[in-house]
Design a protein around this motif. Structure first.
Motif, PDB file in Angstrom:
ATOM      1  N   GLY A   1       0.799  -1.224   0.000  1.00  0.00           N
ATOM      2  CA  GLY A   1       0.000   0.000   0.000  1.00  0.00           C
ATOM      3  C   GLY A   1       0.825   1.265   0.000  1.00  0.00           C
ATOM      4  N   THR A   2       2.048   1.188  -0.483  1.00  0.00           N
ATOM      5  CA  THR A   2       2.915   2.372  -0.504  1.00  0.00           C
ATOM      6  C   THR A   2       2.279   3.516  -1.273  1.00  0.00           C
ATOM      7  OG1 THR A   2       4.903   1.037  -0.303  1.00  0.00           O
ATOM      8  CG2 THR A   2       5.182   3.258  -1.229  1.00  0.00           C
ATOM      9  N   PHE A   3       1.610   3.213  -2.398  1.00  0.00           N
ATOM     10  CA  PHE A   3       1.108   4.280  -3.259  1.00  0.00           C
ATOM     11  C   PHE A   3      -0.372   4.589  -3.088  1.00  0.00           C
ATOM     12  CE2 PHE A   3       4.977   2.810  -5.301  1.00  0.00           C
ATOM     13  CZ  PHE A   3       5.651   4.009  -5.415  1.00  0.00           C
ATOM     14  N   VAL A   4      -1.142   3.668  -2.532  1.00  0.00           N
ATOM     15  CA  VAL A   4      -2.556   3.947  -2.278  1.00  0.00           C
ATOM     16  C   VAL A   4      -3.034   3.112  -1.090  1.00  0.00           C
ATOM     17  CG1 VAL A   4      -3.389   2.269  -3.987  1.00  0.00           C
ATOM     18  CG2 VAL A   4      -4.850   4.162  -3.308  1.00  0.00           C
ATOM     19  N   LYS A   5      -3.753   3.796  -0.199  1.00  0.00           N
ATOM     20  CA  LYS A   5      -4.380   3.161   0.956  1.00  0.00           C
ATOM     21  C   LYS A   5      -5.763   3.787   1.109  1.00  0.00           C
ATOM     22  CE  LYS A   5      -0.041   2.714   3.444  1.00  0.00           C
ATOM     23  NZ  LYS A   5       0.742   3.106   4.588  1.00  0.00           N
ATOM     24  N   ALA A   6      -6.629   3.102   1.826  1.00  0.00           N
ATOM     25  CA  ALA A   6      -7.959   3.650   2.073  1.00  0.00           C
ATOM     26  C   ALA A   6      -8.439   3.217   3.448  1.00  0.00           C
ATOM     27  CB  ALA A   6      -8.942   3.201   0.998  1.00  0.00           C
ATOM     28  N   ASP A   7      -9.232   4.065   4.069  1.00  0.00           N
ATOM     29  CA  ASP A   7      -9.919   3.725   5.302  1.00  0.00           C
ATOM     30  C   ASP A   7     -11.166   4.593   5.391  1.00  0.00           C
ATOM     31  OD1 ASP A   7      -9.199   6.260   6.254  1.00  0.00           O
ATOM     32  OD2 ASP A   7      -7.817   5.535   7.752  1.00  0.00           O
ATOM     33  N   TRP A   8     -11.907   4.488   6.462  1.00  0.00           N
ATOM     34  CA  TRP A   8     -13.099   5.309   6.626  1.00  0.00           C
ATOM     35  C   TRP A   8     -13.203   5.719   8.085  1.00  0.00           C
ATOM     36  CZ3 TRP A   8     -17.187   4.182   9.829  1.00  0.00           C
ATOM     37  CH2 TRP A   8     -17.213   2.902  10.345  1.00  0.00           C
ATOM     38  N   TYR A   9     -13.980   6.768   8.313  1.00  0.00           N
ATOM     39  CA  TYR A   9     -14.269   7.195   9.676  1.00  0.00           C
ATOM     40  C   TYR A   9     -15.662   7.791   9.719  1.00  0.00           C
ATOM     41  CZ  TYR A   9     -13.583  12.140   8.541  1.00  0.00           C
ATOM     42  OH  TYR A   9     -13.707  13.394   8.021  1.00  0.00           O
ATOM     43  N   TYR A  10     -16.204   7.864  10.914  1.00  0.00           N
ATOM     44  CA  TYR A  10     -17.516   8.457  11.136  1.00  0.00           C
ATOM     45  C   TYR A  10     -17.319   9.907  11.555  1.00  0.00           C
ATOM     46  CZ  TYR A  10     -21.835   9.672  13.519  1.00  0.00           C
ATOM     47  OH  TYR A  10     -22.974  10.317  13.920  1.00  0.00           O
ATOM     48  N   ASP A  11     -17.982  10.827  10.864  1.00  0.00           N
ATOM     49  CA  ASP A  11     -17.916  12.245  11.191  1.00  0.00           C
ATOM     50  C   ASP A  11     -19.135  12.600  12.049  1.00  0.00           C
ATOM     51  OD1 ASP A  11     -17.902  15.009  11.344  1.00  0.00           O
ATOM     52  OD2 ASP A  11     -17.562  15.312   9.209  1.00  0.00           O
ATOM     53  N   PRO A  12     -18.947  12.810  13.354  1.00  0.00           N
ATOM     54  CA  PRO A  12     -20.092  13.103  14.216  1.00  0.00           C
ATOM     55  C   PRO A  12     -20.760  14.439  13.916  1.00  0.00           C
ATOM     56  CG  PRO A  12     -18.041  13.354  15.430  1.00  0.00           C
ATOM     57  CD  PRO A  12     -17.693  12.804  14.080  1.00  0.00           C
ATOM     58  N   ASN A  13     -20.072  15.357  13.256  1.00  0.00           N
ATOM     59  CA  ASN A  13     -20.664  16.662  12.929  1.00  0.00           C
ATOM     60  C   ASN A  13     -21.703  16.554  11.812  1.00  0.00           C
ATOM     61  OD1 ASN A  13     -19.051  18.063  14.813  1.00  0.00           O
ATOM     62  ND2 ASN A  13     -17.356  18.038  13.364  1.00  0.00           N
ATOM     63  N   THR A  14     -21.468  15.643  10.865  1.00  0.00           N
ATOM     64  CA  THR A  14     -22.391  15.501   9.738  1.00  0.00           C
ATOM     65  C   THR A  14     -23.214  14.223   9.804  1.00  0.00           C
ATOM     66  OG1 THR A  14     -20.762  14.346   8.390  1.00  0.00           O
ATOM     67  CG2 THR A  14     -20.816  16.760   8.219  1.00  0.00           C
ATOM     68  N   GLY A  15     -22.766  13.261  10.616  1.00  0.00           N
ATOM     69  CA  GLY A  15     -23.440  11.969  10.680  1.00  0.00           C
ATOM     70  C   GLY A  15     -23.101  11.072   9.502  1.00  0.00           C
ATOM     71  N   LEU A  16     -22.068  11.413   8.750  1.00  0.00           N
ATOM     72  CA  LEU A  16     -21.704  10.666   7.543  1.00  0.00           C
ATOM     73  C   LEU A  16     -20.508   9.760   7.796  1.00  0.00           C
ATOM     74  CD1 LEU A  16     -21.898  13.542   4.910  1.00  0.00           C
ATOM     75  CD2 LEU A  16     -23.634  11.793   5.396  1.00  0.00           C
ATOM     76  N   ASN A  17     -20.471   8.649   7.078  1.00  0.00           N
ATOM     77  CA  ASN A  17     -19.274   7.830   6.996  1.00  0.00           C
ATOM     78  C   ASN A  17     -18.443   8.389   5.846  1.00  0.00           C
ATOM     79  OD1 ASN A  17     -19.995   6.029   9.048  1.00  0.00           O
ATOM     80  ND2 ASN A  17     -21.193   4.798   7.625  1.00  0.00           N
ATOM     81  N   ILE A  18     -17.202   8.730   6.111  1.00  0.00           N
ATOM     82  CA  ILE A  18     -16.321   9.345   5.122  1.00  0.00           C
ATOM     83  C   ILE A  18     -15.230   8.337   4.739  1.00  0.00           C
ATOM     84  CG2 ILE A  18     -14.753  11.268   4.627  1.00  0.00           C
ATOM     85  CD1 ILE A  18     -17.592  12.221   5.236  1.00  0.00           C
ATOM     86  N   THR A  19     -15.075   8.092   3.450  1.00  0.00           N
ATOM     87  CA  THR A  19     -13.994   7.236   2.964  1.00  0.00           C
ATOM     88  C   THR A  19     -12.804   8.126   2.651  1.00  0.00           C
ATOM     89  OG1 THR A  19     -15.593   5.705   1.996  1.00  0.00           O
ATOM     90  CG2 THR A  19     -13.310   5.550   1.219  1.00  0.00           C
ATOM     91  N   ARG A  20     -11.649   7.762   3.190  1.00  0.00           N
ATOM     92  CA  ARG A  20     -10.416   8.500   2.911  1.00  0.00           C
ATOM     93  C   ARG A  20      -9.513   7.628   2.057  1.00  0.00           C
ATOM     94  NH1 ARG A  20      -9.322  10.290   9.099  1.00  0.00           N
ATOM     95  NH2 ARG A  20      -9.511   8.040   9.292  1.00  0.00           N
ATOM     96  N   ILE A  21      -9.035   8.180   0.956  1.00  0.00           N
ATOM     97  CA  ILE A  21      -8.098   7.491   0.087  1.00  0.00           C
ATOM     98  C   ILE A  21      -6.799   8.271   0.132  1.00  0.00           C
ATOM     99  CG2 ILE A  21      -7.590   6.701  -2.259  1.00  0.00           C
ATOM    100  CD1 ILE A  21     -11.113   7.421  -1.539  1.00  0.00           C
ATOM    101  N   TYR A  22      -5.722   7.581   0.464  1.00  0.00           N
ATOM    102  CA  TYR A  22      -4.410   8.203   0.529  1.00  0.00           C
ATOM    103  C   TYR A  22      -3.611   7.765  -0.685  1.00  0.00           C
ATOM    104  CZ  TYR A  22      -5.793   8.613   5.421  1.00  0.00           C
ATOM    105  OH  TYR A  22      -6.464   8.889   6.578  1.00  0.00           O
ATOM    106  N   VAL A  23      -3.203   8.723  -1.521  1.00  0.00           N
ATOM    107  CA  VAL A  23      -2.357   8.407  -2.668  1.00  0.00           C
ATOM    108  C   VAL A  23      -1.004   9.072  -2.451  1.00  0.00           C
ATOM    109  CG1 VAL A  23      -4.212   8.007  -4.318  1.00  0.00           C
ATOM    110  CG2 VAL A  23      -3.345  10.312  -4.004  1.00  0.00           C
ATOM    111  N   THR A  24       0.042   8.361  -2.837  1.00  0.00           N
ATOM    112  CA  THR A  24       1.404   8.838  -2.616  1.00  0.00           C
ATOM    113  C   THR A  24       2.102   8.965  -3.955  1.00  0.00           C
ATOM    114  OG1 THR A  24       1.493   7.757  -0.464  1.00  0.00           O
ATOM    115  CG2 THR A  24       3.603   8.327  -1.480  1.00  0.00           C
ATOM    116  N   GLY A  25       2.708  10.108  -4.161  1.00  0.00           N
ATOM    117  CA  GLY A  25       3.468  10.344  -5.373  1.00  0.00           C
ATOM    118  C   GLY A  25       4.936  10.520  -5.057  1.00  0.00           C
TER     119      GLY A  25
END
Length: 183
Positions: free
Chosen positions: A45-69
């Protein structure tokens, strides 16, 4: 006389008919699910990773994608994220509403070019959103239709300025995936 009184009462009376309705709010599985792409297995996963978290301010599940250049090089990640149709009817998706969330180095535009694109299935028209010098220049793709159980594969092309610092987060962008179930 009674008829006159009833007629006068009818003129000042307000007619109100109440038809009681109950509205029930239910939940269902999401129309699409996002999964990490196959490229997350490349070099641990050196160049791309993903995870998610719950944002209590919006009530949404947010997917985060990390890309590395690599500064000064172009990186092409062909399978960064998969978006899969969970419904038993076709679902249209598109990438939309690209915006800069945070610039960690506001005096420099280290993210020279970033294109997030629908790699599969093929899109008849515009298949990518584009960021140049950390500004969104193409913010919406055309729709692609996913059959029940089908997944779209999203990829990313990335160019980082050769003078960018190593091992740092340079910027964060919000890139939405819009879904429209079809009947």
């Amino acid at each position: 006389m009674l008829a006159v009184l009833l007629g006068a009462a009818a003129l000042v009376a307000t007619v109100s008919i109440i038809n009681v309705t109950y509205w029930y709010v239910n939940t269902t599985a999401p129309p699409v699910t996002k999964y990490v792409g196959n490229d997350t297995n490349v070099m641990n996963g050196t160049f791309v990773k993903a995870d998610w978290y719950y944002d209590p301010n919006t009530g949404l599940n947010i997917t985060r994608i990390y890309v590395t250049g690599v500064p000064g090089d172009m990186v092409n990640i062909t399978n960064a994220l998969r978006v899969c149709n969970n419904y038993n009817v076709p679902v249209k998706i598109k990438i939309s509403d690209v915006s800069l969330l945070q610039d960690y180095y506001s005096n420099y535009n280290y993210v020279r070019y970033m294109a997030v694109k629908i790699v599969e299935p093929a899109v008849a028209g515009d298949d990518q959103v584009v960021i140049k010098d950390e500004a969104a220049v193409d913010t919406t793709t055309d729709y692609v239709t996913l059959a029940p159980g089908q997944c779209a594969v999203l990829g990313v092309d990335l160019v980082i300025d050769a003078n960018a610092p190593y091992y740092k987060t340079l910027a964060a962008f919000q890139i939405n995936i819009e879904k429209v179930p079809q009947s």
